[in-house]
Design a protein around this motif. Structure first.
Motif, short mmCIF file in Angstrom:
data_model
loop_
_atom_site.label_atom_id
_atom_site.label_comp_id
_atom_site.label_asym_id
_atom_site.label_seq_id
_atom_site.Cartn_x
_atom_site.Cartn_y
_atom_site.Cartn_z
N ASP A 136 0.78 -1.23 0.00
CA ASP A 136 0.00 0.00 0.00
C ASP A 136 0.81 1.29 0.00
OD1 ASP A 136 0.83 -0.72 2.54
OD2 ASP A 136 -1.07 -0.31 3.53
N ALA A 137 2.00 1.27 0.59
CA ALA A 137 2.80 2.50 0.63
C ALA A 137 3.30 2.88 -0.76
CB ALA A 137 3.97 2.34 1.60
N THR A 138 3.71 1.89 -1.55
CA THR A 138 4.24 2.16 -2.89
C THR A 138 3.15 2.11 -3.96
OG1 THR A 138 4.86 -0.18 -2.97
CG2 THR A 138 6.60 1.39 -2.42
N ALA A 139 2.05 1.43 -3.67
CA ALA A 139 0.97 1.30 -4.66
C ALA A 139 0.31 2.64 -4.98
CB ALA A 139 -0.08 0.31 -4.16
N CYS A 185 -2.61 -4.18 1.63
CA CYS A 185 -2.54 -3.13 2.65
C CYS A 185 -1.89 -3.68 3.92
CB CYS A 185 -3.93 -2.59 2.94
SG CYS A 185 -4.70 -1.80 1.52
N ASP A 186 -0.58 -3.57 4.00
CA ASP A 186 0.15 -4.13 5.14
C ASP A 186 1.17 -3.19 5.77
OD1 ASP A 186 2.08 -4.04 3.18
OD2 ASP A 186 2.65 -6.15 3.31
N HIS A 187 1.49 -2.09 5.11
CA HIS A 187 2.59 -1.24 5.57
C HIS A 187 2.17 -0.09 6.50
CE1 HIS A 187 5.47 -3.31 3.13
NE2 HIS A 187 6.37 -2.36 3.20
N LEU A 188 0.92 0.24 6.55
CA LEU A 188 0.49 1.47 7.24
C LEU A 188 -0.18 1.21 8.58
CD1 LEU A 188 -0.94 3.37 4.12
CD2 LEU A 188 1.38 3.44 5.06
N ILE A 189 0.00 0.02 9.14
CA ILE A 189 -0.62 -0.34 10.42
C ILE A 189 0.45 -0.28 11.51
CG2 ILE A 189 -1.90 -2.10 11.69
CD1 ILE A 189 -2.82 -3.18 8.93
N GLU A 190 0.33 0.66 12.42
CA GLU A 190 1.33 0.83 13.48
C GLU A 190 1.01 -0.05 14.68
OE1 GLU A 190 3.64 4.62 15.35
OE2 GLU A 190 1.46 4.65 15.55
N ALA A 191 2.03 -0.73 15.19
CA ALA A 191 1.87 -1.59 16.36
C ALA A 191 1.86 -0.74 17.62
CB ALA A 191 3.01 -2.60 16.42
N ASN A 231 -5.81 6.09 7.93
CA ASN A 231 -5.48 5.91 6.50
C ASN A 231 -6.71 5.72 5.62
OD1 ASN A 231 -2.56 5.76 7.10
ND2 ASN A 231 -3.09 3.81 8.03
N HIS A 232 -7.85 6.21 6.09
CA HIS A 232 -9.11 5.99 5.37
C HIS A 232 -9.02 6.43 3.91
CE1 HIS A 232 -13.37 5.80 4.45
NE2 HIS A 232 -13.31 7.06 4.06
N GLU A 233 -8.48 7.61 3.66
CA GLU A 233 -8.42 8.14 2.29
C GLU A 233 -7.52 7.29 1.40
OE1 GLU A 233 -7.33 12.22 2.44
OE2 GLU A 233 -9.32 12.89 3.05
N PRO A 276 -6.72 -3.92 4.60
CA PRO A 276 -5.89 -3.95 5.81
C PRO A 276 -6.38 -5.04 6.77
CG PRO A 276 -7.27 -1.97 5.73
CD PRO A 276 -7.33 -2.59 4.39
N GLY A 277 -5.42 -5.79 7.30
CA GLY A 277 -5.75 -6.90 8.19
C GLY A 277 -5.72 -8.25 7.51
N SER A 278 -5.72 -8.25 6.17
CA SER A 278 -5.72 -9.53 5.45
C SER A 278 -4.36 -10.22 5.53
CB SER A 278 -6.12 -9.32 3.99
OG SER A 278 -5.27 -8.40 3.35
N GLY A 279 -3.30 -9.44 5.68
CA GLY A 279 -2.00 -10.07 5.84
C GLY A 279 -0.87 -9.33 5.14
N ILE A 280 0.33 -9.83 5.35
CA ILE A 280 1.54 -9.26 4.76
C ILE A 280 1.63 -9.69 3.30
CG2 ILE A 280 4.06 -9.10 4.93
CD1 ILE A 280 3.78 -9.86 7.89
#
Length: 503
Positions: free
Chosen positions: A102-105, A128-134, A149-151, A170-174
């Motif tokens: 998602d960050a580069t897409a 969508c795996d890069h924008l989720i902060e732990a 990151n809604h937009e 987001p949440g589906s996986g890496i």
């Protein structure tokens, strides 16, 4: 005829004996057209074209070919006229598919939109795996990421729908675990907008990390250019056993080649030792090949890959990727007598567990010696946090190994002294470790299950237990441990190892 009989038998199982009315040519036609995935039923694997290209190139070069060469040259845009000199000429290739995180897409999709084309030319996906902060744990962190990151997510989802791109929310996986579970297959040429795309080499594909502009070219139907890679052979003999894991293979290779030793080359593993490594274990080795600068890494097709394809639903009547790979196996292994630009030999019987670091993934420390080395070097001995996951070691096997150690600890009345975080590689893995009790064991021992995302591996970690500049040690099953990589603290001494040694 064997392939026909196999399919006819399975058709009868699925449809009943009425399947006999099918004409043999219709069944063979069905057999010849094997879909790339469950999600792209009108896009087919074309091993015949790859074999034809390989035959042309083999006659031109008049020598045996490595597996890397077979897959790469098998995807040449013009195999008859293309200049082919390893390490020198530039190849024009036709990749089978594109994957984007998602960050580069975002920029890649904006550039594709500006092309004016109505639809992507090859199967493509966004993950969508890069924008989720732990921060606090899976559910809370995922909810927060969707809000912040809604937009971005909305743009990617709608753009993907309009231009025929698969979208993994987001949440589906890496990205790399999703690719391994659903899209990679032996012999595929895949480019992805993430440096650890080589993870797919664990399923026998040439999967290369690229920039967004390269992805746009392929999505637009333009041949992709790659400098003809050299090939580094790693011959594996013996068998993995005991505490030695697939991670130790790449930790050992990193110690030999250093962070620059694989530059401009594909690392090709081969030899009898390969059969003692699971498919996800091979993916771990290929994934971390990015840390030695390799273009990508790859393993030859074997029964481990066949089993993984079967277990991930790619061996059914209408998605016979496993059987198709068996049929074209000669194109998915190196030729006898193939020569490498460099050859490394590793006896797995003699390989020991490693902990690499700090500050660089090629500083290989045998587990048996790391304590003494740490005292001599003045590294902090108190491990503050342990983290399992990332695209490198987040498979079901990895979680199971960690849970096995944790279960033994619990049986002895022990719990974690350090913080302990767990990142499943995909929602499928998260659900499976919950089903089988692994997640409960890891939580009972003191672990926190994070969202199915990259998280701390890429610095998406809101770490609260230390102040910036505080000297400390963390141990992970990740891939990179460069200064400040995980928590932005230049004094964090990060070490990488296998999930079981880490636990």
């Amino acid at each position: 005829m064997a392939s026909y009989c196999l399919l006819a038998g399975r058709l009868q199982q699925a449809l009943g004996h009425g399947a006999r009315k099918y004409h043999i040519s219709a069944v063979l036609c069905q057999r010849a057209k094997v879909a790339m995935s469950h999600f792209e039923t009108n896009e087919y694997i074309n091993y015949e074209k790859v074999e034809k290209n390989i035959d042309i190139v083999r006659k031109r070069l008049d020598r045996p070919l490595t597996l890397s060469e077979k897959i790469v040259y098998g995807h040449l845009d013009d195999p008859v006229k293309q200049d082919i000199v390893r390490g020198k000429t530039y190849l024009r290739l036709r990749p089978d598919r594109v994957a984007m995180q998602d960050a580069t897409a975002q920029m890649a999709m904006l550039q594709f939109i500006s092309s004016g084309l109505p639809r992507v030319a090859v199967p493509s996906t966004i993950h969508c795996d890069h924008l989720i902060e732990a921060q606090f744990g899976g559910d809370k962190d995922l909810k927060r990421a969707k809000d912040i990151n809604h937009e971005v997510y909305n743009f990617l989802a709608t753009a993907a729908a309009k231009y025929g791109v698969g979208f993994w929310k987001p949440g589906s996986g890496i990205i790399h675990q999703i690719i391994l579970e659903n899209y990679a297959y032996p012999g595929v040429l895949l480019i992805g907008t993430d440096s650890h795309t080589p993870n797919g080499g664990g399923l026998g594909g040439i999967c290369i990390g690229v920039g967004g502009a390269d992805a746009v070219d392929v999505m637009a139907g333009i041949p992709w250019e790659l400098k003809c890679p050299k090939v580094i052979g790693v011959k594996l003999t013996g068998r993995l056993s005991g505490w030695t894991s697939p991670k130790d293979v790449i930790l050992k290779v990193a110690g030999i080649l250093t962070v620059k030793g694989g530059t401009g080359a594909i690392v090709e593993y081969h030899g009898p030792g390969v059969d003692s490594i699971s498919c996800t274990g091979m993916a771990t080795i290929c994934n971390m090949g990015a840390e030695i600068g390799a273009t990508t890494s790859v393993f030859p097709y074997n029964h481990r890959m066949k089993k993984y394809l079967e277990k991930t639903g790619r061996s059914g009547v209408f998605l016979e990727i496993a059987s198709l790979s068996e049929e074209f196996k000669s194109s998915l292994v190196p030729d006898a007598g193939a020569e490498y630009d460099q050859l490394i030999e590793i006896n797995l019987d003699e390989l020991k567990p490693y902990i690499n670091g700090p500050f660089t993934p090629d500083l290989a420390n045998p587990v048996s010696e790391v304590g003494t080395i740490a005292e001599q070097k003045g590294w902090p001995l108190d491990i503050r946090v342990g983290l399992i996951g990332s695209c490198t070691n987040s498979s079901y096997e990895d979680m199971g190994r960690a849970a096995a150690v944790a279960k033994q600890a619990l049986a002895h009345g022990l719990k974690c002294k350090s913080q302990f975080t767990i990142t499943p590689g995909s929602e499928q893995i998260r659900a499976t470790i919950e089903r089988d009790g692994y997640a409960a064991i890891l939580r009972d021992v003191g672990g926190l299950v994070l969202a199915n995302a990259c998280g701390p591996c890429i610095g998406q970690w809101d770490r609260k237990d230390i102040k910036k500049g505080e000297k400390n040690t963390i141990v992970t099953s990740y891939n990179r441990n460069f200064t400040g990589r995980n928590d932005a603290n230049p004094e964090t001494h990060a070490f990488v190892t296998s999930p079981e040694v880490f636990t």
